[in-house]
Design a protein around this motif. Sequence first.
Motif, PDB file in Angstrom:
ATOM      1  N   ARG A   1       0.836  -1.212   0.000  1.00  0.00           N
ATOM      2  CA  ARG A   1       0.000   0.000   0.000  1.00  0.00           C
ATOM      3  C   ARG A   1       0.867   1.257   0.000  1.00  0.00           C
TER       4      ARG A   1
ATOM      5  N   ALA B   1      -6.108   0.828  -5.356  1.00  0.00           N
ATOM      6  CA  ALA B   1      -6.581   0.118  -4.172  1.00  0.00           C
ATOM      7  C   ALA B   1      -5.847  -1.220  -4.148  1.00  0.00           C
TER       8      ALA B   1
ATOM      9  N   GLU C   1      -8.539  -0.720   7.869  1.00  0.00           N
ATOM     10  CA  GLU C   1      -7.594   0.153   7.149  1.00  0.00           C
ATOM     11  C   GLU C   1      -7.959   0.300   5.670  1.00  0.00           C
ATOM     12  N   GLY C   2      -9.118  -0.212   5.268  1.00  0.00           N
ATOM     13  CA  GLY C   2      -9.592   0.030   3.901  1.00  0.00           C
ATOM     14  C   GLY C   2      -9.108  -0.971   2.880  1.00  0.00           C
TER      15      GLY C   2
ATOM     16  N   HIS D   1      -3.386   5.803  -2.343  1.00  0.00           N
ATOM     17  CA  HIS D   1      -4.154   4.599  -2.013  1.00  0.00           C
ATOM     18  C   HIS D   1      -5.592   5.022  -1.723  1.00  0.00           C
TER      19      HIS D   1
ATOM     20  N   PRO E   1      -8.776   4.044   0.164  1.00  0.00           N
ATOM     21  CA  PRO E   1      -9.296   3.084   1.139  1.00  0.00           C
ATOM     22  C   PRO E   1     -10.708   2.639   0.759  1.00  0.00           C
TER      23      PRO E   1
END
Length: 467
Positions: free
Chosen positions: A118, A129, A151-152, A456, A458
């Motif tokens: 990530r 993602a 944390e997504g 990133h 999430p």
Amino acid sequence: MNTIIDLVVRGGTLVESEWQGLADLFISDGVVAAVVAPNTPPPVGSEEANVIDATGLLVLPGGVDPHCHVGFTSGEYTSLDGYEECTKAAVFGGTTTIVDFAIPRDGEAPLDVARRQRAKADQGVCDSALHAAVVEWDPTVPEQLRTLCEEGIVTVKMFTTYRGESMASTDTILRTMQVLQDVGGMVVIHCEANAIIEEDQRRSADANELDAAHMAQTRSELAEASAVAEILAVAERLDAPVYFVHQSTPKVVDLVAAARRRGVKAYTEAVAHHLVLDDSKYLGEHPERYVCCPPLRSRETVDGLGQYLFNGEITTIGSDHCCYDSVQKTEYKHDVRHMPNGLPGVETRLPVIFSEYVSKKNLSVSQFVKLTASNPARANGIYPRKGALLPGSDADFALWDPTEEWTVRSSDLHMKTDYSPYEGMKLVGRPVTVAVRGQVVVADGILRGGANRGRHVPAGPVDLSIT
Ligand code: URP
Ligand code: ZN
Ligand code: ZN
């Protein structure tokens, strides 16, 4: 509207998954502020807004590639791109969000690997993602999965094949599904029954037919169907969602569609090469360049699979991008068991599908958007921030010329490899201007601004109402 507008996209045909029509876009601070009737003046205070003339073009939400391996290691080989190279190629092809994989090796913890991968998102030209992955079960896995979801990172890749590398047992798959269903996550799974694959390969070895020209027979359709049936049964028993990656035959799409009709939350991803290329490529000069899992299938199977793009049985289209070059593909071409599997395709996914299905077979552009942007975003918990151009969505868009005719030449592409599986193919339609969060990144065939703009994204809970 009191918002100050800094970018206006005027005169184009806006295409969403359920709607298309003439409309202008007002963009403020990287986000769609409003979708308005053509020639609506922007609000007072917006005099400095840049205007992009999209007359004669389609205005599409930037593509979301739900299946993209960046710097992917398999056996002795690591694919050649990093986030900068992969996302640069993505935007040239109209894709503005990729979903990569974080696959643990040799007992690594899924959470550590996902956090490490990530952190690379910021090197990108566009956003990304991530799918986590589970290979081995241990008592810490449930807590790691819950943390990942917080944390997504809500989708978890699993494999029923690649023994000794990333294959998980059915028991581990069941337990992972069970944890994820409580936290809004979903298993995304590569299904080929490993025992049948190994038998396919033993038979090929006995006949001295393990080279790339015989790739198709080394991984049978039966192996895929058998694993899909088993995993569907597990999901049905748990009432857990499941997403099947790179389904390559009408038979397995039928299995998933039938389960969905029984109420199972099951989804089919197809990938561009299985929808366009057939196993005659293994008879050509460079069969090794087409070695991927599942392999390319017969023309009848490819055409049958393609039919399901029209009726909603296929949920998403990915690329399964793996950026190996011709040297890496060649070294073990006499024995596919040791070859790096996978094809480069993040840049060609959208143009090839647009050309072969929208231009040539009348798939609607809305259905194209649904399959390549909106549904991938929904399945990954990032809709409508990604995969749509609705008020509040990130202003990621591709201005698409549906009439431009061009020929695929790997030397004109931007992927970090020296070949394309579509070399020489004549296509109709391509993106001409591409923007990420309101910043134009590609125009007139040139990259405007480079790396380090990616983020990133999430994910929230996956959207299980996808149709
Ligand atoms: O051949 C493929 N698909 N290689 C990449 C890894 C995977 O199975 O998705
Ligand atoms: Zn796979
Ligand atoms: Zn893959």
